[in-house]
Design a protein around this motif. Structure first.
Motif, PDB file in Angstrom:
ATOM      1  N   LEU A  56       6.491  13.380 -20.828  1.00  0.00           N
ATOM      2  CA  LEU A  56       7.026  14.735 -20.861  1.00  0.00           C
ATOM      3  C   LEU A  56       7.320  15.228 -19.449  1.00  0.00           C
ATOM      4  N   LEU A  57       6.422  14.967 -18.538  1.00  0.00           N
ATOM      5  CA  LEU A  57       6.585  15.403 -17.155  1.00  0.00           C
ATOM      6  C   LEU A  57       7.790  14.732 -16.502  1.00  0.00           C
ATOM      7  N   ARG A  58       8.049  13.469 -16.825  1.00  0.00           N
ATOM      8  CA  ARG A  58       9.246  12.799 -16.304  1.00  0.00           C
ATOM      9  C   ARG A  58      10.503  13.557 -16.717  1.00  0.00           C
ATOM     10  N   GLU A  59      10.540  13.990 -17.976  1.00  0.00           N
ATOM     11  CA  GLU A  59      11.694  14.764 -18.461  1.00  0.00           C
ATOM     12  C   GLU A  59      11.789  16.104 -17.733  1.00  0.00           C
ATOM     13  N   VAL A  60      10.667  16.782 -17.563  1.00  0.00           N
ATOM     14  CA  VAL A  60      10.646  18.067 -16.859  1.00  0.00           C
ATOM     15  C   VAL A  60      11.124  17.891 -15.417  1.00  0.00           C
ATOM     16  N   LEU A  61      10.657  16.860 -14.743  1.00  0.00           N
ATOM     17  CA  LEU A  61      11.054  16.635 -13.350  1.00  0.00           C
ATOM     18  C   LEU A  61      12.522  16.234 -13.239  1.00  0.00           C
ATOM     19  N   ASP A  62      13.042  15.529 -14.235  1.00  0.00           N
ATOM     20  CA  ASP A  62      14.480  15.223 -14.263  1.00  0.00           C
ATOM     21  C   ASP A  62      15.294  16.513 -14.356  1.00  0.00           C
ATOM     22  N   ILE A  63      14.838  17.447 -15.185  1.00  0.00           N
ATOM     23  CA  ILE A  63      15.515  18.743 -15.314  1.00  0.00           C
ATOM     24  C   ILE A  63      15.465  19.492 -13.982  1.00  0.00           C
ATOM     25  N   ALA A  64      14.307  19.474 -13.337  1.00  0.00           N
ATOM     26  CA  ALA A  64      14.163  20.153 -12.041  1.00  0.00           C
ATOM     27  C   ALA A  64      15.112  19.557 -11.004  1.00  0.00           C
ATOM     28  N   ARG A  65      15.215  18.235 -10.969  1.00  0.00           N
ATOM     29  CA  ARG A  65      16.129  17.583 -10.022  1.00  0.00           C
ATOM     30  C   ARG A  65      17.586  17.937 -10.337  1.00  0.00           C
ATOM     31  N   GLU A  66      17.957  17.914 -11.607  1.00  0.00           N
ATOM     32  CA  GLU A  66      19.333  18.247 -12.009  1.00  0.00           C
ATOM     33  C   GLU A  66      19.737  19.644 -11.553  1.00  0.00           C
ATOM     34  N   HIS A  67      18.770  20.563 -11.534  1.00  0.00           N
ATOM     35  CA  HIS A  67      19.043  21.954 -11.169  1.00  0.00           C
ATOM     36  C   HIS A  67      18.672  22.258  -9.719  1.00  0.00           C
ATOM     37  N   HIS A  68      18.348  21.218  -8.965  1.00  0.00           N
ATOM     38  CA  HIS A  68      18.004  21.347  -7.542  1.00  0.00           C
ATOM     39  C   HIS A  68      16.888  22.367  -7.323  1.00  0.00           C
ATOM     40  N   ALA A  69      15.911  22.355  -8.201  1.00  0.00           N
ATOM     41  CA  ALA A  69      14.790  23.300  -8.105  1.00  0.00           C
ATOM     42  C   ALA A  69      13.738  22.777  -7.138  1.00  0.00           C
ATOM     43  N   GLU A  70      13.129  23.706  -6.458  1.00  0.00           N
ATOM     44  CA  GLU A  70      12.034  23.349  -5.559  1.00  0.00           C
ATOM     45  C   GLU A  70      10.741  23.136  -6.334  1.00  0.00           C
ATOM     46  N   ARG A  71      10.547  23.963  -7.363  1.00  0.00           N
ATOM     47  CA  ARG A  71       9.300  23.926  -8.135  1.00  0.00           C
ATOM     48  C   ARG A  71       9.554  24.180  -9.609  1.00  0.00           C
ATOM     49  N   VAL A  72       8.638  23.653 -10.396  1.00  0.00           N
ATOM     50  CA  VAL A  72       8.566  23.991 -11.816  1.00  0.00           C
ATOM     51  C   VAL A  72       7.469  25.041 -11.931  1.00  0.00           C
ATOM     52  N   GLU A  73       7.829  26.203 -12.456  1.00  0.00           N
ATOM     53  CA  GLU A  73       6.858  27.303 -12.579  1.00  0.00           C
ATOM     54  C   GLU A  73       6.169  27.328 -13.944  1.00  0.00           C
ATOM     55  N   GLN A  74       6.919  26.965 -14.980  1.00  0.00           N
ATOM     56  CA  GLN A  74       6.383  27.080 -16.335  1.00  0.00           C
ATOM     57  C   GLN A  74       7.038  26.039 -17.239  1.00  0.00           C
ATOM     58  N   VAL A  75       6.234  25.481 -18.137  1.00  0.00           N
ATOM     59  CA  VAL A  75       6.709  24.535 -19.141  1.00  0.00           C
ATOM     60  C   VAL A  75       6.217  25.039 -20.491  1.00  0.00           C
ATOM     61  N   VAL A  76       7.141  25.167 -21.441  1.00  0.00           N
ATOM     62  CA  VAL A  76       6.781  25.619 -22.790  1.00  0.00           C
ATOM     63  C   VAL A  76       7.039  24.465 -23.755  1.00  0.00           C
ATOM     64  N   LEU A  77       5.995  24.127 -24.521  1.00  0.00           N
ATOM     65  CA  LEU A  77       6.076  23.067 -25.524  1.00  0.00           C
ATOM     66  C   LEU A  77       5.806  23.637 -26.904  1.00  0.00           C
ATOM     67  N   ARG A  78       6.359  22.988 -27.909  1.00  0.00           N
ATOM     68  CA  ARG A  78       6.027  23.311 -29.300  1.00  0.00           C
ATOM     69  C   ARG A  78       5.413  22.053 -29.897  1.00  0.00           C
ATOM     70  N   VAL A  79       4.190  22.182 -30.406  1.00  0.00           N
ATOM     71  CA  VAL A  79       3.450  21.047 -30.944  1.00  0.00           C
ATOM     72  C   VAL A  79       3.073  21.343 -32.387  1.00  0.00           C
ATOM     73  N   GLY A  80       3.461  20.442 -33.279  1.00  0.00           N
ATOM     74  CA  GLY A  80       3.116  20.576 -34.690  1.00  0.00           C
ATOM     75  C   GLY A  80       1.758  19.960 -34.975  1.00  0.00           C
ATOM     76  N   PRO A  81       1.060  20.484 -35.978  1.00  0.00           N
ATOM     77  CA  PRO A  81      -0.267  19.963 -36.306  1.00  0.00           C
ATOM     78  C   PRO A  81      -0.243  18.535 -36.854  1.00  0.00           C
ATOM     79  N   LEU A  82       0.921  18.054 -37.268  1.00  0.00           N
ATOM     80  CA  LEU A  82       1.038  16.687 -37.773  1.00  0.00           C
ATOM     81  C   LEU A  82       1.604  15.723 -36.727  1.00  0.00           C
ATOM     82  N   SER A  83       1.700  16.170 -35.483  1.00  0.00           N
ATOM     83  CA  SER A  83       2.280  15.348 -34.410  1.00  0.00           C
ATOM     84  C   SER A  83       1.341  14.253 -33.930  1.00  0.00           C
ATOM     85  N   GLY A  84       0.058  14.392 -34.213  1.00  0.00           N
ATOM     86  CA  GLY A  84      -0.917  13.444 -33.694  1.00  0.00           C
ATOM     87  C   GLY A  84      -1.373  13.782 -32.287  1.00  0.00           C
TER      88      GLY A  84
END
Length: 122
Positions: free
Chosen positions: A10-38
């Motif tokens: 998940l973090l690899r995906e988040v950091l790819d997004i940060a690089r694509e947008h030339h961001a210095e930092r990631v401030e917040q990450v929001v996830l949705r997790v289902g109870p059947l996700s394991g």
């Protein structure tokens, strides 16, 4: 604990997004997790600081939203929320249902700093 490798992916995906947008930092990450996700949300939250250490996401706030378990009845066609251990139709109590949500692990949004953009991933 499988949450750490999941968090690293998940973090690899988040950091790819940060690089694509030339961001210095990631401030917040929001996830949705289902109870059947394991995935155990508490263990995922515990793994996040370790996975993000030394990256642009170090110190970012992790918000984990719960996803509802929702089924579509193959008998009456109704879509209803239900519980993880009882995947019955909430309308007719039918047992022939198709899972519509509740098994997901989804990146909802990433808030970045050092760039004016807010990245949203669907």
């Amino acid at each position: 604990m499988r949450e750490l490798p999941v968090c690293q992916d998940l973090l690899r995906e988040v950091l790819d997004i940060a690089r694509e947008h030339h961001a210095e930092r990631v401030e917040q990450v929001v996830l949705r997790v289902g109870p059947l996700s394991g995935i155990e949300p508490n263990l995922l939250a515990d793994a996040f600081p370790f996975a993000s250490a030394g990256t642009r996401a170090e110190g970012a706030e992790l918000i984990i939203e719960s996803a509802a378990v929702r089924v579509r009845c193959l008998t009456c066609g109704a879509e209803t929320d239900t519980t993880p251990n009882r995947l019955l139709c909430g309308h007719c109590s039918g047992i022939r249902t198709q899972l519509m949500s509740g098994d997901e692990l989804r990146l909802v949004s990433v808030q970045l700093s050092g760039t004016p953009q807010l990245a949203t991933h669907h």
